[in-house]
Design a protein around this motif. Structure first.
Motif: not given
Length: 160
Positions: A52-70
Motif C-alpha cells: 500500500t501507498t502512504g495515502f492508503q495507509r493514512a486512509t486506512y489508519l483514519v478509517t480504523f480509528v474512526s470505526s473503533g471510536a464508532a
C-alpha cells in the motif's frame, strides 16, 4: 419515528420507551460497525497490505480509528445503562445514550466513507477514490441528515 406519548404515559414510562427504542436502533448500527472494525483489524496482516501507498495507509489508519471510536460510542449506552441500572438516573441515561448514538453514527459514516476511499484508491486510483468518497459522504449527508431534518421541520414536534 417515535410515537407520541400515550395520554396516560408518565415521565418514567416515556423515558423507558425512549431508551428501549434507542437501544433497538443501536443494535442495527452495532452489528455493522463491529463487522467493519473486524475486517479493518485483519487488513494489515494480509500480504497485500505491504504494497500500500502512504495515502492508503493514512486512509486506512483514519478509517480504523474512526470505526473503533464508532464501536465505543455505539456500545457505550449499554455500559452506561449497566452502571446506572436501578439508580434512578433514567433522564441522564437517555440524554447520554442519544448523544453517544449521534456521535457513533457520525463516526460510522466517516468509517464507511474512509473504506470507500481506500477501496477506490486501490481499485481505481485517485480519481476513483475521490468519486467513491464524495459519493459515500454525500449519501450519508442526504440520507442521514438532510432528509430527516427536512421531515422533522415539516411535522408537528412530538415531545420525546
Amino acid at each position: 419515528m417515535s410515537l407520541p406519548p400515550e395520554p396516560h404515559e408518565g415521565e418514567q414510562a416515556r423515558l423507558t420507551r425512549n431508551l428501549a427504542e434507542l437501544l433497538q436502533e443501536l443494535r442495527v448500527a452495532q452489528a455493522g460497525v463491529q463487522i467493519l472494525f473486524a475486517f479493518l483489524l485483519s487488513l494489515p496482516f494480509t500480504a497485500a497490505f505491504a504494497g500500500t501507498t502512504g495515502f492508503q495507509r493514512a486512509t486506512y489508519l483514519v478509517t480504523f480509528v474512526s470505526s473503533g471510536a464508532a464501536v465505543v460510542c455505539l456500545v457505550a449506552p449499554v455500559a452506561y445503562h449497566r452502571l446506572l441500572f436501578r439508580r434512578m438516573h433514567r433522564p441522564e441515561l437517555v440524554r447520554a445514550a442519544h448523544r453517544f448514538a449521534l456521535a457513533g453514527l457520525a463516526l460510522l459514516a466517516a468509517s464507511i466513507t474512509g473504506a470507500a476511499v481506500l477501496v477506490g484508491d486501490v481499485v481505481l486510483g485517485g480519481v476513483g477514490a475521490a468519486v467513491l468518497g464524495l459519493g459515500s459522504a454525500a449519501s450519508f449527508v442526504v440520507l442521514w441528515v438532510a432528509l430527516p431534518l427536512r421531515a422533522r421541520a415539516s411535522t408537528i414536534p412530538v415531545p420525546d
